[in-house]
Design an enzyme around this catalytic site. Structure first.
Site, short mmCIF file in Angstrom:
data_model
loop_
_atom_site.label_atom_id
_atom_site.label_comp_id
_atom_site.label_asym_id
_atom_site.label_seq_id
_atom_site.Cartn_x
_atom_site.Cartn_y
_atom_site.Cartn_z
N ILE A 105 0.83 -1.20 0.00
CA ILE A 105 0.00 0.00 0.00
C ILE A 105 0.87 1.25 0.00
CG2 ILE A 105 -0.26 -0.03 2.51
CD1 ILE A 105 -3.17 1.10 1.99
N CYS A 106 0.38 2.26 -0.70
CA CYS A 106 0.95 3.60 -0.69
C CYS A 106 2.37 3.59 -1.28
CB CYS A 106 0.89 4.16 0.72
SG CYS A 106 0.91 5.95 0.85
N HIS A 107 3.35 4.09 -0.53
CA HIS A 107 4.73 4.18 -1.01
C HIS A 107 5.44 2.82 -1.01
CE1 HIS A 107 4.01 8.45 -0.25
NE2 HIS A 107 5.03 8.69 -1.05
N SER A 158 -2.50 -0.84 -3.39
CA SER A 158 -3.48 0.18 -3.06
C SER A 158 -2.77 1.52 -2.93
CB SER A 158 -4.18 -0.21 -1.76
OG SER A 158 -5.37 0.51 -1.59
#
Length: 183
Positions: A105-107, A158
């Site tokens: 998720i994310c970075h 995500s």
């Protein structure tokens, strides 16, 4: 299923660790906090220090063989640190090579890029990583959650904390289906 949660000693976005962790526990899985050093890890709430969490396993002393799946929480500093650690990158690559599912998720997609597991795959992330993903041979899409079925192992990605509910539901579903196939 034992699920590795790989994070650096400092810099993980706390909610991106705790919500997927709790979702895994609630689904009957055994999450294991894996880091690059023993002791504790320092989580953050954006730029502010949050809680600390005990490390349960150290990269280099464990392998993908010990787990059914991998979760990579984000935060800017967390994956930036992990992608510079050869053992952490090898740990992530090992999951992909064994065809084990990975959720990021994310970075956290930075660690996937460094492990060279995005080539030919479609994924999402925090928007600032789109160029890194494209330069690594992947296709970036702006979606709450994306499951990539082609390539070694399933990849669930995500964008951000606002997408955590969809992220958790999706990775748990994918992990369960992959576990059934392996049995």
């Amino acid at each position: 299923m034992r699920i590795a949660f790989l994070i650096a000693p400092e810099g993980v976005e706390q909610v991106e660790l705790t919500e997927p962790w709790q979702a895994a526990v609630d689904a009957g899985h055994e999450p294991v906090l894996v880091s690059t050093a023993p002791g504790t890890v320092q989580a953050f709430d954006h730029l502010d220090k949050a809680d600390t969490f005990p490390v349960q396993a150290v990269v280099g002393e464990t392998s993908a063989d010990s787990f059914g799946a991998l979760v990579l929480p984000g935060g800017v500093a967390n994956p930036d640190f992990l992608r510079t650690d050869e053992k952490a990158v090898a740990f992530v690559r090992d999951f992909a090579e064994r065809g084990r599912p990975v959720a990021a998720i994310c970075h956290a997609a930075w660690t996937l890029v460094e492990a060279d597991v995005v080539r030919g795959r479609v994924l999402t992330s925090w928007p600032s990583l789109r160029t890194d993903i494209r330069n690594a041979g992947g296709t970036w899409v702006d979606e709450r959650v994306r499951v990539c079925d082609h390539g070694p192992g399933k990849l669930v990605t995500s964008r951000r904390p606002d997408d955590l509910k969809a992220f958790c539901e999706t990775f748990l579903d994918v992990f369960a289906r992959e576990s059934e196939k392996a049995a």
